[in-house]
Design a protein around this motif. Structure first.
Motif, mmCIF file in Angstrom:
data_model
loop_
_atom_site.group_PDB
_atom_site.id
_atom_site.type_symbol
_atom_site.label_atom_id
_atom_site.label_comp_id
_atom_site.label_asym_id
_atom_site.label_seq_id
_atom_site.Cartn_x
_atom_site.Cartn_y
_atom_site.Cartn_z
ATOM 1 N N LYS A 27 -0.084 0.675 8.760
ATOM 2 C CA LYS A 27 -0.743 1.285 9.923
ATOM 3 C C LYS A 27 -1.902 0.435 10.440
ATOM 4 N N GLY A 28 -2.287 -0.567 9.663
ATOM 5 C CA GLY A 28 -3.374 -1.442 10.105
ATOM 6 C C GLY A 28 -4.751 -0.805 10.007
ATOM 7 N N MET A 29 -4.923 0.183 9.126
ATOM 8 C CA MET A 29 -6.199 0.897 9.014
ATOM 9 C C MET A 29 -7.306 -0.003 8.450
ATOM 10 N N PHE A 30 -6.959 -0.827 7.452
ATOM 11 C CA PHE A 30 -7.959 -1.729 6.885
ATOM 12 C C PHE A 30 -8.453 -2.710 7.946
ATOM 13 N N ARG A 31 -7.512 -3.255 8.735
ATOM 14 C CA ARG A 31 -7.890 -4.210 9.780
ATOM 15 C C ARG A 31 -8.839 -3.545 10.787
ATOM 16 N N LYS A 32 -8.510 -2.331 11.199
ATOM 17 C CA LYS A 32 -9.364 -1.615 12.156
ATOM 18 C C LYS A 32 -10.752 -1.351 11.573
ATOM 19 N N ALA A 33 -10.792 -1.030 10.264
ATOM 20 C CA ALA A 33 -12.081 -0.765 9.615
ATOM 21 C C ALA A 33 -12.922 -2.035 9.566
ATOM 22 N N ARG A 34 -12.269 -3.173 9.259
ATOM 23 C CA ARG A 34 -13.016 -4.441 9.177
ATOM 24 C C ARG A 34 -13.493 -4.890 10.560
ATOM 25 N N GLU A 35 -12.779 -4.462 11.596
ATOM 26 C CA GLU A 35 -13.193 -4.802 12.965
ATOM 27 C C GLU A 35 -14.226 -3.822 13.496
ATOM 28 N N GLY A 36 -14.566 -2.803 12.682
ATOM 29 C CA GLY A 36 -15.579 -1.833 13.087
ATOM 30 C C GLY A 36 -15.053 -0.711 13.958
ATOM 31 N N LEU A 37 -13.718 -0.654 14.112
ATOM 32 C CA LEU A 37 -13.132 0.403 14.941
ATOM 33 C C LEU A 37 -13.079 1.739 14.195
ATOM 34 N N ILE A 38 -13.067 1.688 12.857
ATOM 35 C CA ILE A 38 -13.095 2.894 12.028
ATOM 36 C C ILE A 38 -14.304 2.799 11.113
ATOM 37 N N PRO A 93 -5.723 -3.340 -6.448
ATOM 38 C CA PRO A 93 -6.863 -4.032 -5.837
ATOM 39 C C PRO A 93 -6.862 -3.828 -4.326
ATOM 40 N N VAL A 94 -8.041 -3.876 -3.731
ATOM 41 C CA VAL A 94 -8.154 -3.635 -2.293
ATOM 42 C C VAL A 94 -7.319 -4.638 -1.495
ATOM 43 N N GLU A 95 -7.192 -5.896 -2.001
ATOM 44 C CA GLU A 95 -6.402 -6.897 -1.265
ATOM 45 C C GLU A 95 -4.920 -6.487 -1.203
ATOM 46 N N VAL A 96 -4.418 -5.932 -2.316
ATOM 47 C CA VAL A 96 -3.020 -5.483 -2.361
ATOM 48 C C VAL A 96 -2.833 -4.283 -1.437
ATOM 49 N N CYS A 97 -3.793 -3.360 -1.459
ATOM 50 C CA CYS A 97 -3.704 -2.189 -0.578
ATOM 51 C C CYS A 97 -3.669 -2.623 0.893
ATOM 52 N N GLU A 98 -4.465 -3.634 1.198
ATOM 53 C CA GLU A 98 -4.518 -4.119 2.577
ATOM 54 C C GLU A 98 -3.174 -4.740 2.987
ATOM 55 N N GLU A 99 -2.526 -5.420 2.074
ATOM 56 C CA GLU A 99 -1.211 -6.002 2.349
ATOM 57 C C GLU A 99 -0.170 -4.910 2.605
ATOM 58 N N ARG A 100 -0.301 -3.785 1.918
ATOM 59 C CA ARG A 100 0.661 -2.685 2.051
ATOM 60 C C ARG A 100 0.402 -1.807 3.269
ATOM 61 N N ASP A 101 -0.702 -2.023 3.938
ATOM 62 C CA ASP A 101 -1.159 -1.136 5.019
ATOM 63 C C ASP A 101 -0.372 -1.375 6.303
ATOM 64 N N PHE A 124 -14.600 3.934 6.058
ATOM 65 C CA PHE A 124 -13.255 3.797 5.498
ATOM 66 C C PHE A 124 -13.356 3.369 4.032
ATOM 67 N N THR A 125 -12.750 4.141 3.155
ATOM 68 C CA THR A 125 -12.835 3.853 1.719
ATOM 69 C C THR A 125 -12.243 2.486 1.402
ATOM 70 N N GLY A 126 -13.008 1.706 0.672
ATOM 71 C CA GLY A 126 -12.580 0.361 0.300
ATOM 72 C C GLY A 126 -13.140 -0.707 1.204
#
Length: 478
Positions: free
Chosen positions: A421-432, A411-419, A435-437
């Motif tokens: 590099k902080g890529m999911f956080r950057k994507a949610r902040e609009g910096l990337i 699940p995307v929530e689990v992937c975000e926990e494993r991240d 971004f898939t997911g």
């Protein structure tokens, strides 16, 4: 989009050699779903042509062609004949009627029987006209097939009544519609009749395991348009070998007469005979054909394969790939590992993350992987590869069964926990962007060969599950 009516463009082959000039008469946008539904009767991505259509551009062009030169062929040039050459050759035989036979497979005794029966039925000449362009992934390679056709023609057919010519045609695997197209093509080569057998140009089964087309659907469609085409159909049902009569009869007749009969499926040819180095029986194929096939066949445990791990970012693809690579090397396999991050810095350097660039990245990796597999190497690919159509296009680059799609599911929530590099956080902040997911979709496989629940399974357990599948499929010895 920049092309205009009246302009001329040069059409070139893959080596950039000019073949023709097209004067553009039409430039128009096409509809993928409309065309696939009406021509192929399906939009299922397991259909090889549907998957390929997803890689085409937005526009079609059409117009008059002026041929500069024909493509050069250095293999069996004596059988590479133009329509005019074939028509002239058939005319010299002196028969009013000509029946043409289309195939993309090696010819066995059953095909020999079928063509000779058709020839006798019309009382005319026979045109053996196999397609030697791009065919279905997994088909016997073109050079092997051409050697077989040449040998059979020269040894077992009456050359006073038969012509062999190789057709440089890319199969579309379009079933009934393709049968009509094949009939039109053969008319241009001088045929008055055309053999349509069981499951003509069939692409196999869809993503739910059902045949794309009914066995005799092509015959029904051809019969409907036979008069308009100007080519008469010679229909055949499935033939079976009856030991009691020492020959082939239609299955329906054999069952009606209570005969015991025998057949060998394509899977049995590969797995029971060729894979084990066993020669095919004489009732099934000519000895020369059996020898040629044995020379070119590699046992399955020595064949190459591709393990394609797909899933959301941080689902665990790279970790599982690395563990699987070690496990396979411990079994004596030489492994090529194509990881998404590494590929991006070399093979796909310069590509961005637009949908178009992502598809290009997937297809580049797929092409490299398919070449490794074609030469019986083992490749593990670990990429997000979010688009189903692109993954299916890669599947269709390889022989059937050699592409093992592994859905690394988390699940995307689990992937975000494993991240880390902080890529999911950057994507949610609009910096990337893209971004898939987060703001770009991931299309999960509909029927993967292996489904890994990485919440429940550890990376090592996941790798072992893939290993078990490879053993079950015969790629690894137990």
């Amino acid at each position: 989009k920049t092309l205009r009516e009246g302009e001329e463009i040069v059409l070139r082959d893959p080596r950039n050699i000019p073949l023709a000039v097209m004067r553009i008469e039409e430039v128009y946008r096409w509809d993928l779903n409309y065309e696939a539904s009406n021509v192929l009767k399906t939009t299922d991505l397991r259909h090889p042509l549907v998957a390929e259509m997803h890689t085409w551009g937005e526009y079609y062009i059409s117009g008059e062609l002026r041929v500069i030169q024909l493509p050069r062929h250095y293999d069996f040039p004596e059988y590479r004949k133009t329509p005019r050459q074939v028509r002239e050759e058939l005319s010299k035989l002196g028969y009013e009627k000509v029946v043409a036979f289309q195939t993309r497979n090696p010819m066995h005794r059953i095909h020999e029987e079928l063509t000779k029966r058709a020839q006798e039925r019309i009382g005319g000449a026979l045109l053996i006209h196999p397609a030697v362009g791009l065919t279905k992934p997994g088909d016997v390679d073109t050079f092997t097939r051409m050697r077989i056709y040449k040998t059979l023609y020269e040894k077992y057919y009456d050359r006073r009544r038969t012509v062999l010519a190789f057709l440089p045609l890319a199969m579309r695997m379009a079933g009934p519609r393709e049968a009509l197209w094949h009939g039109i093509i053969r008319k241009n080569y001088g045929a008055t009749h055309f053999i349509v057998g069981r499951d003509h140009a069939g692409p196999g089964r869809d993503s739910k395991g059902r045949p794309f087309y009914a066995p005799y659907e092509a015959q029904e469609l051809f019969a409907r348009y036979e008069e308009e085409l100007g080519v008469k159909m010679i229909p055949f049902e499935e033939l079976v070998y009856v030991p009691e009569v020492g020959g082939y009869v239609e299955r329906r007749e054999a069952e009606g007469m209570g005969y015991e009969y025998i057949t060998i499926s394509g899977t049995e040819v590969r797995d029971s005979y060729l894979r084990n180095g066993r020669k095919l029986p004489g009732w099934f194929t000519r000895p020369e054909t059996a020898e040629i096939l044995l020379e070119t066949y590699t046992p399955k445990y020595r064949q190459g394969f591709c393990v394609w791990l797909t899933g959301l970012p941080c689902a665990g693809k790279s970790t599982i790939a690395e563990i699987l690579s070690v496990m396979l090397q411990a079994r004596g396999k030489r492994i090529t590992l194509l990881d998404g991050d590494v590929v991006r810095t070399h093979l796909s350097k310069g590509l961005g993350f637009s949908k178009e660039d992502r598809i290009t990245n997937i297809l580049r990796v797929g092409f490299v992987a398919s070449e490794i597999v074609r030469h019986n190497g083992v490749v593990i690919c670990a990429l997000v590869s979010p688009y189903r159509s692109a993954r299916n296009q890669v599947r269709n680059m390889m022989e059937e069964g050699r592409f093992i799609e592994v859905f690394v599911d988390a699940p995307v929530e689990v992937c975000e926990e494993r991240d880390v590099k902080g890529m999911f956080r950057k994507a949610r902040e609009g910096l990337i962007k893209g971004f898939t997911g987060v703001d770009d979709p991931y299309e999960p496989p509909e029927a993967p060969e292996v489904h890994l629940d990485t919440v429940r399974l550890s990376p090592e357990e996941s790798a072992r599950k893939i290993l078990e599948h490879l053993i079950k499929e015969g790629f690894l010895l137990e």
